[in-house]
Write a protein that holds these residues in place. Structure first.
Motif, PDB file in Angstrom:
ATOM      1  N   ILE A 143      31.889  16.265  98.693  1.00  0.00           N
ATOM      2  CA  ILE A 143      31.070  15.429  97.814  1.00  0.00           C
ATOM      3  C   ILE A 143      30.439  14.284  98.595  1.00  0.00           C
ATOM      4  N   ASN A 182      28.055  23.845  90.756  1.00  0.00           N
ATOM      5  CA  ASN A 182      27.124  23.215  89.826  1.00  0.00           C
ATOM      6  C   ASN A 182      26.328  24.217  89.007  1.00  0.00           C
ATOM      7  N   LEU A 192      26.571  13.367  89.720  1.00  0.00           N
ATOM      8  CA  LEU A 192      26.593  13.157  91.157  1.00  0.00           C
ATOM      9  C   LEU A 192      25.406  12.294  91.566  1.00  0.00           C
ATOM     10  N   ARG A 201      30.655  15.214  87.918  1.00  0.00           N
ATOM     11  CA  ARG A 201      31.979  15.174  88.553  1.00  0.00           C
ATOM     12  C   ARG A 201      33.031  15.828  87.670  1.00  0.00           C
ATOM     13  N   THR A 202      32.915  15.642  86.359  1.00  0.00           N
ATOM     14  CA  THR A 202      33.853  16.243  85.424  1.00  0.00           C
ATOM     15  C   THR A 202      33.080  16.785  84.216  1.00  0.00           C
ATOM     16  N   ARG A 232      37.410  18.618  98.635  1.00  0.00           N
ATOM     17  CA  ARG A 232      36.434  18.236  97.616  1.00  0.00           C
ATOM     18  C   ARG A 232      35.883  16.842  97.909  1.00  0.00           C
ATOM     19  N   ARG A 233      36.760  15.929  98.336  1.00  0.00           N
ATOM     20  CA  ARG A 233      36.310  14.580  98.661  1.00  0.00           C
ATOM     21  C   ARG A 233      35.333  14.600  99.825  1.00  0.00           C
TER      22      ARG A 233
END
Length: 393
Positions: free
Chosen positions: A165, A240, A378, A387-388, A161-162
Motif C-alpha cells: 500500500i 480493487n 486509498l 482500505r476496508t 500489505r503495508r
C-alpha cells in the motif's frame, strides 16, 4: 486552461476527490483533453499533465512521444528494470522473456486452485455473518495466488500489505522510500534462495532459468524488477477489482438482483465493473520526450504525464450514460488494463480472480449487504479502492 488545477481543491478537498474523482474528471473533460494539474495529498504531491477522455487516453497510450523511461534516469527507490519503466526496444525484449513463461496456459491452469482458495476463505468468513471484505477475501485471494504462482514462501500478510500500500498509495515520501527498501531486500534474498535450490515449477524460478533463442536472459536487476512488478501489480489490481466490483453491485440492488438471477451475465458484469469504477485510476507515469501538442495544449519536454483510465471509462463520447452502472452494457473497449504495448500482462488472471470471487461470494452469501461506509479510500491517483469494505449477510 492556463493555470495549474489543484485537483483536491477542485473537488472540495482531497478526501472528497479520493472518494469520488469522477465529477472533477467530467469538468476537466468538458474543458479539453489535457490539463496541468497538482495532485492531491496526503503523500507526495506533484505538478504534472493529466490526459482525460477515452479517445485522448487511447491515443496517448500509443504516442511514441510519451515515453516510460524518466529523462533523469532511475533513483534510489528503483527496485529493478521492469516493463513499466522501459520503452522499445528494451521493453519488447523484457516482455518477450517474461511471456515465454507467463503464458495463457499457465494462467488458465490456475482456475481450480483459485476456486479452492476462494472456497477456503469463504468457509472461514461466512459463519461470522459480517466481515471486512477486503481483509477477508479481496486481499488474501489474489495475494495467495500470486505468491504461489511466483513461488514466494509464506510471508506475513500484514507486513506485505503495508509495504504494498505504501508503494501504490503512499501517505508520505519517507514511508514510500522505506517500503521500497524493504521489498527490494526481500526480493534479493528470495531470488538468491531460488538460484541456490533445486529447480522448481514456479514462475520466478522459470524466469531465472528462461533463455531466449539468442541466449538472452534476464539480469539480476531485471529479475528483481520483474518479480516486484508481478508481485505487487499482480495482486493489487485484483484486490480493487473485487472490492470496487462488489461495492458497485451493493450500491445498485437492481443490478445485483439481475446478476443473481442470471449468472451468465457475470463476464459482462466484470467488464462493466472495470469500466465503471476500475482498480487503476491513472496509468503509471509517462514523460514527454519532446514538446507534445495535444489539441492545442503543449506539454513541455521532460514533463511527467498521467493518462486517465478512470476518466476514460466515464466518457459520454464513448459510453452512453457513463455514470450508470449497467451489467448488460457492452463495456468492451474500456481501458482498465491500458492499451498498446504496455497492456497489462496480468489482465486474464485479474479477470479470472474477479469472476470466481464474485460468483462464489454471491452464491454463499444470498443476503449480502453493506454494513456501514468504507473506512477510507486509498490516497493517490494510481490505484482506486478502499482500505476496508464492511459487509454483512
Amino acid at each position: 486552461m492556463g493555470e495549474i488545477v489543484d485537483l483536491g481543491e477542485y473537488a472540495g478537498g482531497s478526501a472528497e476527490f479520493f472518494a469520488d474523482p469522477y465529477p472533477v474528471y467530467e469538468r476537466l473533460r468538458r474543458l479539453g483533453p489535457v490539463h496541468h494539474v497538482r495532485t492531491p495529498g496526503p503523500g507526495p504531491t506533484e505538478e504534472l499533465w493529466l490526459i482525460v477522455g477515452h479517445e485522448a487516453a487511447r491515443a496517448a497510450f500509443t504516442d511514441p512521444r510519451l515515453v516510460k523511461t524518466p529523462p533523469w534516469g532511475l533513483d534510489g527507490s528503483d527496485v529493478g528494470r521492469h516493463l513499466l519503466f522501459t520503452d522499445p526496444p528494451e521493453h519488447g525484449r523484457l516482455r518477450s522473456l517474461v511471456t515465454r513463461e507467463f503464458t495463457p496456459r499457465r494462467v488458465a491452469a490456475l482456475a481450480p486452485r483459485i476456486q479452492k482458495i476462494t472456497d477456503e476463505l469463504l468457509d472461514d468468513m461466512v459463519p461470522r455473518g459480517s466481515a471486512d471484505l477486503v481483509a477477508a477475501l479481496a486481499f488474501p485471494l489474489p495475494f495467495v495466488v500470486i505468491c504461489e504462482l511466483l513461488g514466494v514462501p509464506d510471508i506475513d500478510r500484514g507486513r506485505f500489505r503495508r509495504m504494498s500500500i505504501q508503494i501504490v498509495a503512499p501517505t508520505s515520501g519517507e514511508e514510500e522510500a522505506a517500503a521500497f527498501f524493504e521489498i527490494t531486500a526481500f526480493l534479493d534474498e528470495l531470488i538468491e534462495d531460488k538460484r541456490c535450490t533445486a529447480p522448481a515449477d514456479d514462475l520466478l524460478s522459470a524466469l531465472i532459468r528462461t533463455t531466449a533463442e539468442d541466449g538472452d536472459r534476464l539480469s539480476s536487476h531485471e529479475l528483481r524488477g520483474m518479480a516486484f512488478l508481478l508481485l505487487v501489480a499482480g495482486h493489487e489490481t485484483s484486490v480493487n477489482l473485487i472490492g470496487n466490483g462488489v461495492r458497485a453491485l451493493l450500491d445498485h440492488p437492481g443490478q445485483l438482483a439481475d446478476l443473481r438471477a442470471d449468472m451468465s451475465l457475470l463476464d459482462g458484469a466484470v467488464e462493466e465493473m472495470l469500466r465503471y469504477d476500475g482498480p487503476v485510476e491513472t496509468a503509471t507515469h509517462r514523460f514527454a520526450a519532446e514538446p507534445v501538442d495535444i489539441d492545442g495544449t503543449v506539454i513541455p519536454a521532460g514533463a511527467p504525464v498521467l493518462v486517465g483510465i478512470g476518466t476514460a471509462g466515464r466518457d459520454p463520447e464513448r459510453f452512453e450514460v457513463p455514470d450508470r452502472f449497467d451489467i448488460r452494457r457492452d463495456a468492451r473497449g474500456h481501458l482498465a488494463f491500458g492499451h498498446g504495448i504496455h497492456y497489462c500482462l496480468g489482465a486474464p488472471l485479474a479477470r479470472m480472480e474477479g469472476r470466481i470471487a464474485i460468483r462464489s461470494l454471491l452464491e454463499r452469501c444470498p443476503d449480502l449487504a453493506l454494513d456501514g461506509e468504507p473506512d477510507s479510500w486509498l490516497p493517490g491517483m494510481l490505484m482506486r479502492g478502499v482500505r476496508t469494505l464492511p459487509v454483512r449477510w
